[in-house]
Design an enzyme around this catalytic site. Structure first.
Site, PDB file in Angstrom:
ATOM      1  N   GLU A 116       0.819  -1.221   0.000  1.00 45.06           N
ATOM      2  CA  GLU A 116       0.000   0.000   0.000  1.00 45.06           C
ATOM      3  C   GLU A 116       0.852   1.270   0.000  1.00 45.06           C
ATOM      4  OE1 GLU A 116      -2.931  -0.406  -0.702  1.00 45.06           O
ATOM      5  OE2 GLU A 116      -3.741  -2.192   0.257  1.00 45.06           O
ATOM      6  N   HIS A 139      -2.904   2.412   8.305  1.00 45.35           N
ATOM      7  CA  HIS A 139      -4.021   1.671   7.711  1.00 45.35           C
ATOM      8  C   HIS A 139      -4.258   0.405   8.521  1.00 45.35           C
ATOM      9  CE1 HIS A 139      -6.501  -0.562   4.936  1.00 45.35           C
ATOM     10  NE2 HIS A 139      -5.573  -1.484   4.774  1.00 45.35           N
ATOM     11  N   HIS A 141      -7.726  -2.688   9.776  1.00 45.87           N
ATOM     12  CA  HIS A 141      -9.015  -3.310   9.457  1.00 45.87           C
ATOM     13  C   HIS A 141      -9.889  -3.447  10.715  1.00 45.87           C
ATOM     14  CE1 HIS A 141      -6.478  -5.622   6.197  1.00 45.87           C
ATOM     15  NE2 HIS A 141      -6.686  -4.369   5.856  1.00 45.87           N
ATOM     16  N   GLU A 169     -17.220  12.694  21.895  1.00 45.99           N
ATOM     17  CA  GLU A 169     -15.814  12.887  21.514  1.00 45.99           C
ATOM     18  C   GLU A 169     -15.597  13.062  20.016  1.00 45.99           C
ATOM     19  OE1 GLU A 169     -14.233  13.298  24.916  1.00 45.99           O
ATOM     20  OE2 GLU A 169     -12.770  12.874  23.349  1.00 45.99           O
ATOM     21  N   HIS A 210     -13.267  -2.956   3.451  1.00 50.35           N
ATOM     22  CA  HIS A 210     -11.826  -3.241   3.613  1.00 50.35           C
ATOM     23  C   HIS A 210     -11.272  -2.713   4.937  1.00 50.35           C
ATOM     24  CE1 HIS A 210      -7.593  -3.636   1.741  1.00 50.35           C
ATOM     25  NE2 HIS A 210      -7.470  -3.328   3.015  1.00 50.35           N
TER      26      HIS A 210
HETATM   27  O1  2HA Z   1      -0.997  -5.107   3.765  1.00 51.33           O
HETATM   28  O2  2HA Z   1      -3.921  -4.347   4.678  1.00 51.33           O
HETATM   29  O3  2HA Z   1      -4.565  -3.400   2.323  1.00 51.33           O
HETATM   30  C1  2HA Z   1      -2.210  -5.725   3.930  1.00 51.33           C
HETATM   31  C2  2HA Z   1      -3.316  -4.787   3.743  1.00 51.33           C
HETATM   32  C3  2HA Z   1      -3.636  -4.406   2.367  1.00 51.33           C
HETATM   33 ZN    ZN Z   2      -5.813  -3.462   4.212  1.00 54.92          ZN
END
Ligand code: 2HA
Ligand code: ZN
Length: 272
Positions: A116, A139, A141, A169, A210
């Site tokens: 990424e 980033h 999940h 908040e 995602h």
């Molecule tokens: O690197 O989260 O979006 C793994 C991820 C890809």
């Molecule tokens: Zn990801």
């Protein structure tokens, strides 16, 4: 020369990856972080004049030439960073209008930076233009935000307003709101460009089905930004199926913003 493993930025990044894993936000090789580090600071720990190797990036990022980043590795698990930083992390210097990353340390098993990297570096370029103090793109999940992208309207005004209404908040922590992208293929320059475009307006960007991107001046602030949005998404999922008897009104959201001296994203409040 001091060892880079004792550098405050390294210790903090390792603690952050572990904490994110412990929150359940980074299963397997999920998630990635890039942290801007000054070359002068790196020079205390590394011979910055002798890159170990050069890795093509596949995209342009001209405004980042000469900038150095500590970046999680592709295919690596956040769970393992604390036990083996030198294989799981790397320090790169961006050169050649962004087309090349010079490896200064790490990826010791022959690895490379996160897939990424386009979204990270393009977002760094945009956030630095907005705020020269920005250092982090993160980033991950988180389950509740991800789940919300299945059942909530992806219109970003509507998505932002719902999150603001879930906890007091939220208005204080992300008055700039949250950008939302529909599902797109990850790891591509296209999703990188789309993410960076959203980052012009807000430091949080959700990727439908995602995960989420956050930007901030340091790891704590960026983690806290995602943590606050994820908490709001959790509340939303707990109450979405129940009759709502009261919420935080737009007048009250304005009251919070005024009291804490933050500016809500223009046009996102319905005020009489
Ligand atoms: O690197 O989260 O979006 C793994 C991820 C890809
Ligand atoms: Zn990801």
């Amino acid at each position: 020369m001091e060892t880079i493993l004792d550098a405050p930025f390294m210790v903090e990044l390792i603690r952050t990856t572990t904490n994110m894993y412990d929150h359940g936000w980074d299963e397997r090789n999920g998630g990635n972080i890039s942290l801007l580090v000054d070359e002068e600071e790196l020079a205390r720990y590394l011979d910055v004049s002798h890159p170990l190797r050069s890795i093509p990036t596949g995209f342009d990022a001209p405004t980042l030439d000469g900038r150095c980043f500590l970046v999680t590795g592709t295919g690596k698990y956040f769970k393992n960073v604390q036990y083996d930083p030198e294989n799981n992390l790397g320090v790169i210097r961006v050169t050649d209008s962004g087309r090349t990353a010079e490896l200064l340390w790490g990826y010791a098993d022959g690895g490379s930076f996160t897939s990424e990297l386009p979204a990270h570096l393009m977002s760094h370029a945009v956030r630095l233009a907005e705020n020269p103090a920005n250092r982090v793109i993160m980033h991950c999940h988180p389950a509740n935000l991800l789940a919300m992208t299945f059942v909530h309207d992806l219109d970003e005004r509507a998505f932002t307003r719902t999150l603001w209404q879930m906890c007091t908040e939220c208005m204080i922590v992300f008055p700039d709101g949250i950008g939302v992208l529909p599902w797109m293929l990850c790891g591509t320059n296209e999703i990188g460009e789309a993410t960076a475009e959203k980052m012009r307006r807000s430091r949080l960007v959700v990727w439908g089905q995602h995960g989420i991107y956050g930007a901030g001046a340091d790891l704590d602030e960026t983690f806290g930004l995602i943590e606050t949005a994820e908490k709001a998404a959790e509340i939303y999922l707990k109450i979405a199926q129940m009759p709502i008897l009261q919420t935080i009104t737009d007048d009250e959201l304005r009251e919070i913003a005024d009291w804490f001296h933050v500016t809500p994203r223009e046009g996102y409040l319905d005020l009489a």
